[in-house]
Write a protein that holds these residues in place. Structure first.
Motif, short mmCIF file in Angstrom:
data_model
loop_
_atom_site.label_atom_id
_atom_site.label_comp_id
_atom_site.label_asym_id
_atom_site.label_seq_id
_atom_site.Cartn_x
_atom_site.Cartn_y
_atom_site.Cartn_z
N ARG A 73 0.84 -1.20 0.00
CA ARG A 73 0.00 0.00 0.00
C ARG A 73 0.88 1.26 0.00
NH1 ARG A 73 -5.37 -1.53 1.36
NH2 ARG A 73 -5.53 -3.70 0.70
N VAL A 99 -3.48 4.26 -1.98
CA VAL A 99 -4.44 4.62 -0.93
C VAL A 99 -4.62 6.13 -1.00
CG1 VAL A 99 -4.95 4.58 1.53
CG2 VAL A 99 -3.67 2.69 0.49
N ALA A 117 -4.92 1.16 6.63
CA ALA A 117 -4.51 0.71 5.29
C ALA A 117 -3.21 -0.07 5.33
CB ALA A 117 -4.37 1.91 4.36
N SER A 189 -13.65 1.81 4.00
CA SER A 189 -12.95 2.13 2.77
C SER A 189 -13.55 1.34 1.62
CB SER A 189 -11.46 1.81 2.91
OG SER A 189 -11.27 0.43 3.15
#
Length: 302
Positions: A73, A99, A117, A189
């Motif tokens: 990420r 992200v 995340a 999310s």
């Protein structure tokens, strides 16, 4: 459809031999076909597609040098549109998951979402860098400040001219709402795959915005939001059009304008887009107007 100037063939890798599902192939294809077309503009800075492709390759090379691998990420917490676009496509090129976070959310919400995340690398606007750096560093991640001189430094990063192969259903982007929920907790999310984003961009180009190479999309939509992705950056890059983000104070209440390229006398007005990012039914009505007359979609959500 929008005619012969735009031919959304299967995206391929730079060697021209292997079919690819990586969303970043849209940028490489467009930069190859329209290198001198304006790609992104923000404040006084404007990049062509050649510029954007080169900067994104340096971002990709820097990420690889820092150990970022497919599936990792990479958080992007910046409003600077050219820098955002380079970071976005640079992350996608190496197979990372971008992200996307609104810098205006505030440090507490941003810190929480970065932690959730599990971002390995965070690119943050300088004003928001301070509160994030210790949190990212504590998890052995890297936090990089993005200020006015950031892109001047990026040109010294190693270049990565190739793409990492990704499956269409593998995640490309993680999005959150642009507002922090009241009463504690946080919103869920949204994870979107390469195929989903490319399909949404294609539909936006052909059915909603009716974009052609050389058109320019001016919008107040946040580039890191859902509509800003599907009917913004991804769509304009796919079409070879230009993306310009303007301040809502300068928009006279209009959230989207499309300046058509020269020679397009019969211009199709875009259908309205709701806050959910879905188009209104049907295509826009055919209008007889001169080229370069702005076409407005006043109900597009920012």
């Amino acid at each position: 459809m929008i005619g012969s100037p735009f031919a959304p063939s299967l995206v391929i890798d730079p060697t021209g031999k292997t079919e690819m599902s990586n969303l970043a192939t849209n940028l490489l294809n467009t930069a190859s076909r329209y290198p001198c077309h304006p790609a992104v503009r923000w404040n006084q800075r404007s990049w062509t597609y050649m510029d954007l492709e080169e900067h994104s390759s340096h971002i990709a090379g820097g990420l690889l040098a820092h150990g970022v691998r497919p599936g990792d990420r990479v958080a992007i917490v910046v409003d600077d549109v050219p820098a955002f676009a380079a970071l976005y496509y640079g992350a996608l090129r190496v197979g990372a998951v971008a992200v996307l976070l609104d810098p205006e959310l505030g440090p507490e919400t941003i810190r929480h979402r970065v932690e959730v995340a599990g971002a390995h690398v965070v690119f943050a606007a300088e004003e928001g860098y301070g509160p994030l750096a210790p949190v990212v560093g504590a998890s052995n991640g890297l936090c990089v400040p993005v200020g006015p001189a950031f892109m001047e430094q990026v040109v010294f990063w190693p270049r990565c001219p190739t793409l990492v192969r990704r499956q269409g259903d593998e995640p490309a982007v993680v999005l959150w709402p642009s507002t922090a929920p009241a009463g504690g907790g946080d919103a869920q999310s949204l994870e979107l795959g390469h195929r989903t984003l490319r399909t949404a961009a294609l539909r936006a180009v052909s059915d909603i915005l009716v974009l052609s190479p050389g058109d320019t999309l001016l919008t107040t939509m946040p580039i890191h939001g859902l509509v800003g992705q599907t009917c913004g950056l991804n769509a304009t890059v796919l079409a070879g059009a230009g993306f310009v983000q303007i301040d809502s104070a300068d928009s006279n209440g209009v959230t989207m304008e499309i300046h058509r390229s020269r020679g397009r006398m019969g211009v199709t007005a875009p259908a309205a887009v709701s806050r959910g990012g879905k188009s209104s039914s049907g295509r826009g009505r055919r209008r007889r107007s001169q080229a370069n007359v702005p076409q407005r979609a006043g109900s597009v959500a920012g």
